[in-house]
Every structure is written in C-alpha cells, then in structure tokens.
Design an enzyme around this catalytic site. Structure first.
Site, short mmCIF file in Angstrom:
data_model
loop_
_atom_site.label_atom_id
_atom_site.label_comp_id
_atom_site.label_asym_id
_atom_site.label_seq_id
_atom_site.Cartn_x
_atom_site.Cartn_y
_atom_site.Cartn_z
N THR A 222 0.83 -1.21 -0.02
CA THR A 222 0.15 0.04 -0.11
C THR A 222 0.86 1.32 0.03
O THR A 222 2.03 1.19 0.29
CB THR A 222 -0.97 -0.02 1.17
OG1 THR A 222 -0.05 -0.10 2.31
CG2 THR A 222 -1.82 -1.04 1.13
N ALA A 223 0.16 2.41 -0.14
CA ALA A 223 0.79 3.63 -0.51
C ALA A 223 0.62 4.45 0.80
O ALA A 223 -0.03 4.15 1.84
CB ALA A 223 0.34 4.30 -1.49
N VAL B 22 6.30 2.67 -10.93
CA VAL B 22 6.49 1.41 -9.98
C VAL B 22 5.69 0.30 -10.31
O VAL B 22 6.19 -0.74 -10.44
CB VAL B 22 6.69 1.77 -8.56
CG1 VAL B 22 7.10 0.55 -7.64
CG2 VAL B 22 7.76 2.79 -8.17
N GLU C 112 -3.55 -0.69 -8.52
CA GLU C 112 -4.10 0.71 -8.39
C GLU C 112 -3.14 1.91 -8.48
O GLU C 112 -2.36 2.12 -7.56
CB GLU C 112 -5.09 0.74 -7.16
CG GLU C 112 -5.92 -0.31 -6.89
CD GLU C 112 -7.50 0.12 -7.71
OE1 GLU C 112 -7.16 1.06 -8.39
OE2 GLU C 112 -8.27 -0.74 -7.71
N LEU C 113 -2.95 2.32 -9.58
CA LEU C 113 -1.68 3.34 -9.80
C LEU C 113 -2.27 4.72 -10.10
O LEU C 113 -3.17 5.14 -9.28
CB LEU C 113 -1.22 2.65 -11.19
CG LEU C 113 -0.87 1.23 -11.12
CD1 LEU C 113 -0.02 0.82 -12.63
CD2 LEU C 113 -0.01 0.88 -9.93
N CYS D 184 -5.52 9.35 -4.89
CA CYS D 184 -5.38 9.16 -6.46
C CYS D 184 -6.46 9.51 -7.28
O CYS D 184 -6.49 9.68 -8.41
CB CYS D 184 -5.17 7.50 -6.42
SG CYS D 184 -6.55 6.81 -5.69
N THR D 185 -7.62 10.04 -6.63
CA THR D 185 -8.96 10.59 -7.25
C THR D 185 -8.98 12.10 -7.22
O THR D 185 -9.90 12.72 -7.75
CB THR D 185 -10.05 9.84 -6.62
OG1 THR D 185 -9.96 10.21 -5.13
CG2 THR D 185 -10.26 8.55 -6.85
N GLU E 3 1.03 13.31 -13.87
CA GLU E 3 0.36 13.20 -12.61
C GLU E 3 1.58 13.87 -11.59
O GLU E 3 2.53 13.35 -11.35
CB GLU E 3 -0.15 12.13 -12.21
CG GLU E 3 -0.83 12.06 -11.03
CD GLU E 3 -1.23 10.76 -10.20
OE1 GLU E 3 -2.03 10.72 -9.71
OE2 GLU E 3 -0.37 9.97 -10.57
N GLY F 6 -14.36 10.39 -3.33
CA GLY F 6 -15.38 10.06 -2.32
C GLY F 6 -15.97 8.83 -2.90
O GLY F 6 -17.00 8.56 -2.65
#
Length: 539
Positions: A192-193, A278, A296-297, A330-331, A427, A489
């Site tokens: 996880t990040a 990565v 999930e990038l 990320c969103t 990004e 959200g």
C-alpha cells in the site's frame, strides 16, 4: 469523509498561523515526539520509542531501523525496525501454514472474524485516526474517516461472506450438472501507499480474508507506525479467537521487500497501490512468473462543467476534489474543463473559495488543509509550478511554498495551458489544478480521455442525453464515471479502480471479490451413461 461545516472555512491560506506543538521550532522539541506528554496516547495503540515491524504470529524484525516523521513539522515521531529478507522467508512459511487452517473455516465464519476486526477498529477509530493525521499529514476528520472506511468494508465483507459463489449452469448433456466453483488463491500480498495507509489495506484485507486467503502486508515505509498499529489491532482479534496470527502478517520494508514479493511464486496475488512507474515494474515481475496482480496506480482525473451546470454544486465539488488530502489522493481532480460561457465566473468563485481554506495543525477540527507528506513532495510541487509557467500557464492562485514549519504549499490554480501540454499529462501528486475552456461536448470528452491514466472523471450537467452519452461507449474511458459529484469519495459498495495506465484492478465492493479467488468450471456426471463431446463413440 471531509464533512466539515462551511462556517469553518474562514481563515486565509496566505495569512494562516500554525499553532501548537506542530509548529514549534526544533529547539523546543525533544528527540522523538512519542516522548512528549501530548503524544502519550500513542502508547494506547501499542506504540513505543522503538517498534518491531515484522509480525507473523509474533513480533520481530532484523532489518534496518527507520524513523518516521510528522509532515506538519518534520519532527521525528518514533522508530521502526524493518524486515530483513530472512524475516520475509520466515513470515511466508508461517503464512502458508496459517492458510491451511483459515481455508478450512466456512466463509460465513470467516466473515464473523472480519466483523470482529471491524468492531475492534471502531473502538480505536479516534486514536488510529489521530495517528494517520500525525504520520501521514491529512486533516483529522480525514484520518478518522479513513479508519471508518476500514470499519465499513469489514461490515460489507461480513455480509458478502454469505453470498459469494458461482452459478449452476444448464448442461447440454442429460444427467449432468455444470457448476462454477470459486476457491481462495492462497496468499495475497498487499503493498500500500502512504496516502491511504489504513483504508486501502482494509479494502484488500477484508475481502481477501472472507474469500479464504491469508494476507502479507507491506505498507509505505513513511507510514510504518500506522502499519504496526493496524496490525496490532488485527492480531489481538485473531488471538482472542484462537487463530494463527500469521493469517494477517506484516513485513515493514522498502524496495527490497517489495521486489521479493513481486517475484515470489508463493504470493498468489499481489495487490499494489502506488505510482504508475513502479506499478509497471511490479506488473512485469509478477507477469514474468505468470502470477496475478491487482494494480491501483496513477490518476489524472477531470471534472467537466457544461453551460447548464449548477455552479452551487460545481465549486464545492472542485474544492473538495482538488485540495482534499492536499491533492494527494489518487482520485484528486487535476484537470478542470469549463464551458467557455461559465469559465471566468467559476474561476473567480474558486479563487474566492481557495482564499478561505483554513490551513494549519491537522488535528484542529477547524482545519481543512494540511501539509504534503514529504519534503520531496514539496520539491515536486515547485518543479511542476515552474514547468507550468514555462509551458504558457498563468498561476491565478497560490503557486508557492508556505513560510511555515512542515511541508505546506499553497493550493494552486493554473489557467492558460493547452489541454495537451506536457505538464498537464504528467500526474503531480500535489494540489495543482489546471483549468481549461472548451466549446462543445465532443472535444471535451476527447480531452478527458487523451491522458494515459483512466481512474476517475465527472461531468456537471442537467442534460439527460449528455449524461447517458458520458456513461456510454463514446463517453469517459475511466473506471469511475460520475455525474454531478466530485471525482473523489467513492463508496465501498462499488468496485474501485481504473483503466489504462491506472492498472485495471478493482477493489472493495461489487464483484471485486472475484479478484481474490480462482474459478473452476466443473462438469458432474450423475447418470450411468457417458455422452462424449462431438458425439464420439468408442465401440
């Protein structure tokens, strides 16, 4: 998350004063924050000055010792000993043994254990939310809301444990049954990040557990204390229910541990959340061994507001999506497309709204905007703003590093760039919003889709036909396609994930549970005859 009354947004970004221990000069701070009386609550999460970062039924660790820092003042919090490769090998062995026990437990019973894990997090929600705020840097309401996501997905998974399964299909042959069986993969690795150190692990962990898998977690090194505290809560639930702790193992570590997980054939599924760069390396390593990965990038998300948009919805939606978690979701919305007839008015409203964002100590309930996570993130912000200027952009709000302790930057709005400017297609994990004018639906839908990532997108309109064109084959190519709400959200009941360079993985709700299981198509002959395919008959 982020449900804060508008009346609290009263202090200007540029005039804000940071107060409390978060902003004290270094001379006033001792070596570690954990020694200060105001941080004594960290001990209630089982944390101390030196923490072991490996759990596989018992705590240990023989790797490097790292120190984690508070982004609001860059003061050290505590130390964590990381995993060595020998620790990793031992943990894998114990996890595989634990799977033999866990897989034999009926799915509804596994769901009950996951429900108890959720209850344990519910009891610790305030403490753990404070730790997320302290170590990650997000505001307190977001930290607590993130832990609530883990609680919610545990509740969801507990119910799901009684519903997962495949269909019985009509067989062409008499006296035969055709069914789908779904079985666990075995060991699910989860990397996880830093930006969601609790929730993203929870999305994976809760669903992986009820589907019969055991989990091996490597969190971000910069949020190692969160990883340790979360694992301690889960470990206690497993112990109370006389189950092996290695069902949910932890290996804190860096790239060496992550690379080993990606290359390890014993890791049946590797879920990775992080950068596209990565993630591509991880995907190649997993694919080389014909393994399964869930990625999930990055996201280069857009909001589109048409001429008929309700601006009372547009402005707060953009504000929430652009500056929430200081632009480190990320969103996060990074591109805002405004119809030329409303462009100037919306930009003016946004500048006014940005000027009222209250900045400061993330623990203060009045605060809506905290620091970036690291000094490196601040440097990336500065480079991106300068590059945007070079490429023709005009900074109409923000654009500077704030003169405060910690990693604070001004939330930033840039206009005047071309929709396909190189910096726009890159990004930058920071609160920079690029704003563009458009004329018609066809061109703006194309602009939405022209970036390499495909995570989240949203339009604001009252036109029903346009809404369904947006949702259709020539509309958004993202995994999350919204109407009249922000890009951020997402609810846990829906499958979360994106397309293209975002990775294609799906987590959390809907049928995302299928990612964690293997499907077998089973034909059962309960007759006394043997009809063969193609009508072949052996005499």
């Amino acid at each position: 998350m982020w449900r804060v009354p508008r009346r609290l947004c009263v202090q200007s970004v540029k005039t804000s004063k940071l107060s409390g221990p978060w902003s004290r000069p270094a001379a006033h701070m001792s070596t570690l924050l954990i020694h200060h009386p105001q941080y004594a609550w960290l001990q209630d999460l089982g944390l101390r000055e030196d923490n072991e970062g490996v759990y596989n039924g018992s705590w240990g660790g023989r790797g490097e010792v790292i120190t984690t820092y508070c982004p609001a003042n860059n003061e050290p919090i505590a130390r964590v000993r990381q995993a060595s490769l020998k620790d990793y090998e031992e943990t894998i062995g114990k996890a595989k043994k634990a799977w033999n026990i866990w897989a034999d437990i009926p799915a509804p019973k596994r769901g009950e254990i996951v429900r108890k894990i959720g209850d344990a997090f519910r009891e610790k929600i305030q403490l753990l939310g404070r730790l997320v705020s302290l170590e990650m840097g997000k505001i307190l309401v977001e930290g607590i809301g993130e832990v609530q996501e883990y609680v919610d997905v545990c509740d969801y998974a507990a119910g799901l444990s009684r519903m997962i399964g495949g269909p019985t299909l009509p067989s062409e042959r008499p006296g035969h049954a055709l069914i789908e069986m779904w079985n666990p993969l075995g060991l699910v690795g989860i990397i996880t990040a830093f930006n969601f150190p609790v929730a993203v692990f929870g999305w994976n962990n809760a669903i992986a557990l009820i589907t019969g898998n055991v989990c091996l977690w490597k969190g971000a090194p910069t949020t190692s204390l969160v990883s340790v505290a979360v694992t301690k809560i889960i470990a206690q639930v497993l112990e109370d229910n006389l189950l092996p702790g290695a069902i949910c193992s932890l290996v804190c570590g860096g790239a060496d541990i992550g690379t080993t997980m990606a290359r390890d054939e014993r890791v049946n599924l590797l879920s990775f959340t992080g950068s596209t760069q990565v993630g591509k390396e991880v995907a190649l390593m997993v694919q080389e061994r014909f393994g399964k990965s869930l990625l999930e990038l990055g996201g280069n998300n857009a909001i589109i507001a048409f001429e008929d948009a309700d601006l009372s919805l547009v402005v707060p939606s953009v504000l929430f999506a652009a500056v929430g978690t200081a632009g480190q979701r990320c969103t996060t919305v990074r591109r805002l497309f405004l119809h030329e007839s409303i462009h100037n008015e919306v930009v003016d409203r946004l500048r006014s709204a940005y000027s009222q964002i209250r900045v400061g100590n993330p623990w203060d309930p009045n605060i809506l905007y905290g620091p970036l996570h690291t000094k490196q993130a601040v440097s990336m912000f500065v480079r991106a703003v300068e590059e945007a200027k070079k490429q023709g952009g005009t900074v109409v709000y923000g654009g500077k590093v704030m003169d405060h302790p910690g990693n604070y930057v001004e939330p930033t709005i840039v206009t005047g760039l071309a929709h396909d400017a190189p910096i726009v297609h890159q990004e930058t994990f920071a609160p920079i919003l690029y704003v563009f004018k458009f004329q018609d639906e066809e061109e703006v839908f194309e602009w939405n889709n022209e970036v390499k990532q495909g995570l989240s997108s949203s339009i604001f309109t009252k036109d029903l036909g346009r809404i369904f064109r947006w949702l259709g084959p020539k509309g958004s190519d993202c995994g999350i396609v919204n109407v009249n709400i922000p890009t951020s959200g997402a609810e846990i009941g829906g499958a979360f994930g994106g397309e293209k360079h975002t990775g294609g993985g799906r987590e959390s709700g809907s049928d995302a549970w299928k990612q964690y299981m293997r499907r077998s198509t089973c034909t059962i002959n309960y007759s006394t005859s043997l009809p063969l395919a193609q009508g072949i008959k052996f005499q």
